[in-house]
Design a protein around this motif. Structure first.
Motif, mmCIF file in Angstrom:
data_model
loop_
_atom_site.group_PDB
_atom_site.id
_atom_site.type_symbol
_atom_site.label_atom_id
_atom_site.label_comp_id
_atom_site.label_asym_id
_atom_site.label_seq_id
_atom_site.Cartn_x
_atom_site.Cartn_y
_atom_site.Cartn_z
ATOM 1 N N SER A 61 0.853 -1.194 0.000
ATOM 2 C CA SER A 61 0.000 0.000 0.000
ATOM 3 C C SER A 61 0.886 1.241 0.000
ATOM 4 O O SER A 61 1.774 1.375 0.843
ATOM 5 N N LEU A 62 0.652 2.138 -0.942
ATOM 6 C CA LEU A 62 1.431 3.362 -1.037
ATOM 7 C C LEU A 62 0.727 4.506 -0.311
ATOM 8 O O LEU A 62 -0.473 4.447 -0.039
ATOM 9 N N ASP A 63 1.481 5.559 -0.016
ATOM 10 C CA ASP A 63 0.966 6.653 0.809
ATOM 11 C C ASP A 63 -0.234 7.363 0.193
ATOM 12 O O ASP A 63 -1.061 7.933 0.912
ATOM 13 N N ASP A 64 -0.333 7.350 -1.134
ATOM 14 C CA ASP A 64 -1.412 8.083 -1.804
ATOM 15 C C ASP A 64 -2.661 7.243 -2.004
ATOM 16 O O ASP A 64 -3.626 7.697 -2.616
ATOM 17 N N GLY A 65 -2.650 6.004 -1.517
ATOM 18 C CA GLY A 65 -3.790 5.118 -1.701
ATOM 19 C C GLY A 65 -3.638 4.168 -2.869
ATOM 20 O O GLY A 65 -4.483 3.287 -3.061
ATOM 21 N N SER A 66 -2.579 4.327 -3.661
ATOM 22 C CA SER A 66 -2.311 3.381 -4.747
ATOM 23 C C SER A 66 -1.864 2.045 -4.165
ATOM 24 O O SER A 66 -1.379 1.972 -3.031
ATOM 25 N N ILE A 105 10.831 -3.297 -5.898
ATOM 26 C CA ILE A 105 10.542 -1.931 -6.325
ATOM 27 C C ILE A 105 11.202 -0.941 -5.376
ATOM 28 O O ILE A 105 11.439 -1.231 -4.207
ATOM 29 N N ALA A 106 11.502 0.240 -5.911
ATOM 30 C CA ALA A 106 11.933 1.378 -5.103
ATOM 31 C C ALA A 106 10.910 2.485 -5.298
ATOM 32 O O ALA A 106 10.440 2.722 -6.414
ATOM 33 N N ILE A 107 10.541 3.154 -4.219
ATOM 34 C CA ILE A 107 9.466 4.148 -4.233
ATOM 35 C C ILE A 107 10.064 5.542 -4.096
ATOM 36 O O ILE A 107 10.861 5.799 -3.191
ATOM 37 N N ASP A 108 9.667 6.443 -4.988
ATOM 38 C CA ASP A 108 10.167 7.817 -4.958
ATOM 39 C C ASP A 108 8.990 8.772 -5.141
ATOM 40 O O ASP A 108 8.619 9.118 -6.259
ATOM 41 N N TYR A 109 8.394 9.179 -4.030
ATOM 42 C CA TYR A 109 7.276 10.119 -4.048
ATOM 43 C C TYR A 109 7.778 11.497 -3.620
ATOM 44 O O TYR A 109 8.471 11.627 -2.608
ATOM 45 N N THR A 110 7.435 12.519 -4.397
ATOM 46 C CA THR A 110 7.747 13.891 -4.024
ATOM 47 C C THR A 110 6.474 14.715 -4.118
ATOM 48 O O THR A 110 5.391 14.188 -4.369
ATOM 49 N N GLY A 111 6.613 16.031 -3.953
ATOM 50 C CA GLY A 111 5.439 16.889 -3.975
ATOM 51 C C GLY A 111 4.757 16.975 -5.317
ATOM 52 O O GLY A 111 3.559 17.270 -5.392
ATOM 53 N N VAL A 116 6.912 8.262 -8.503
ATOM 54 C CA VAL A 116 7.732 7.394 -9.347
ATOM 55 C C VAL A 116 8.006 6.087 -8.615
ATOM 56 O O VAL A 116 8.422 6.087 -7.451
ATOM 57 N N ILE A 117 7.765 4.990 -9.310
ATOM 58 C CA ILE A 117 8.122 3.662 -8.821
ATOM 59 C C ILE A 117 9.135 3.084 -9.794
ATOM 60 O O ILE A 117 8.901 3.068 -11.005
ATOM 61 N N THR A 139 -2.356 16.244 -10.213
ATOM 62 C CA THR A 139 -1.209 17.118 -9.947
ATOM 63 C C THR A 139 0.094 16.342 -9.805
ATOM 64 O O THR A 139 1.172 16.942 -9.818
ATOM 65 N N ARG A 140 0.010 15.024 -9.653
ATOM 66 C CA ARG A 140 1.220 14.211 -9.490
ATOM 67 C C ARG A 140 1.127 12.973 -10.375
ATOM 68 O O ARG A 140 0.483 11.984 -10.009
ATOM 69 N N PRO A 141 1.740 12.999 -11.543
ATOM 70 C CA PRO A 141 1.708 11.827 -12.425
ATOM 71 C C PRO A 141 2.306 10.603 -11.734
ATOM 72 O O PRO A 141 3.222 10.719 -10.912
ATOM 73 N N PHE A 142 1.782 9.436 -12.083
ATOM 74 C CA PHE A 142 2.259 8.167 -11.530
ATOM 75 C C PHE A 142 3.021 7.443 -12.636
ATOM 76 O O PHE A 142 2.446 7.058 -13.657
#
Length: 319
Positions: free
Chosen positions: A124-129, A139-145, A149-150, A166-169
């Motif tokens: 489970s990712l922080d944004d609900g994905s 996988i490596a997770i790279d979330y910014t403002g 990016v995964i 506002t934040r492409p996946f």
């Protein structure tokens, strides 16, 4: 070998590599090694694995792991690698990783989530994905403002993306990338190529060399990209493509060699088909991902072929 022995061996190797051993420590190590033959064996294995690593490899792995996100200043490599405790701690951690997987440690250092052979895992990712990792994946997770990016470091993953204009996946695999224009898709990385399958809505696949090429895939379409660029989109059976997420592999008129290669991904050993003619025989059916050995038994019965087994870890199929 008991985990506590492996941990102790890793600790001793780390101390020796860091140059922090005192005369008393050397005596304690000698006493520990003499106390049990398993101690000496564990120490030799840990020392051998640690010796295979180069400073450049460690530096590259750490840069990839920490250089891609914002890390508090006190935790940046430049600040803490030189501290008295950091090098032994890093060494011990890397030795433990190597003991568990000698050839896979650079991936494990970079990864935020990993699956072992035969394992599936929901993340489970922080944004609900949601991400569902298939066998032997990372996988490596790279979330910014402003972006999500995964990086698919290896293996295969199914993505269910929470909408956020506002934040492409984006999922990066190899040199290419896949950006969600909808909600559900699968990415699989094999050697130098990556396969992308859309199970709901749409994605945009991008490949940067020799020039930036893109391809939009709709629901029920798939493509592959690699050194040769992006292949044209083709239709796929979405239910069959996602069967592994339900613990099943589905094959429709596929060569036996291809079927066995897929079963090998879920098997903690080796399964081989002997002979090109046998490998070319066509197979249709469904098999459980948690029982590849059982699947081999079914194939033997269905195709009327034989097997030679050196335990279930090494299986040869032949006529």
């Amino acid at each position: 070998m008991p985990k506590e022995i492996r941990d102790a061996a890793s600790h001793w190797v780390a101390m020796r590599d860091a140059g922090t051993m005192t005369a008393r420590d050397e005596c304690d190590l000698a006493t520990w090694l003499a106390a049990d033959p398993l101690h000496a064996r564990a120490f030799a294995e840990a020392e051998a694995f640690w010796g295979t690593m180069s400073g450049a490899q460690v530096k590259a792995a750490l840069h990839d792991r920490y250089g891609r996100t914002t890390v508090p200043r006190g935790l940046r490599p430049g600040a803490w690698l030189s501290s008295q405790w950091a090098r032994p701690a890093l060494a011990a951690s890397l030795v433990l990783i190597l003991v568990g997987s000698a050839q896979d440690w650079p991936t494990r250092i970079r990864a935020d989530a990993v699956t072992e052979t035969g394992e599936r895992r929901d993340v489970s990712l922080d944004d609900g994905s949601m991400v569902q990792l298939n066998t032997g994946s990372a996988i490596a997770i790279d979330y910014t403002g402003n972006r999500r990016v995964i990086r698919l470091l290896k293996g295969e993953a199914a993505f269910t993306v929470a909408p956020d204009r506002t934040r492409p996946f984006t999922v990066r695999s190899g040199e290419g990338s896949t950006t969600a224009l909808g909600t559900r898709f699968i990415v699989r990385h094999d050697d130098e190529s990556t396969n992308v399958t859309v199970t709901e809505h749409r994605v945009r696949v991008a490949w940067p060399t020799p020039y930036m090429a893109t391809l939009d895939l709709d629901e029920g379409q798939a493509t592959r990209y690699g050194p040769g660029g992006i292949e044209p989109a083709h239709r796929v059976d979405a239910s069959a493509a996602t069967a592994w997420t339900r613990g099943v592999l589905v094959f429709v008129d596929r060569p036996l060699g291809e079927v066995v290669a897929e079963l090998n991904r879920y098997h903690p050993g080796i399964i081989r088909v002997i002979g090109a003619d046998l490998a070319a025989r066509r197979v249709s059916g469904g098999f459980r991902t948690d029982d590849p050995v059982g699947a081999i038994g079914t194939l033997q019965h269905t195709l009327g072929i034989r097997s030679t087994r050196i335990t279930n870890r090494l299986i040869f199929l032949h006529s």
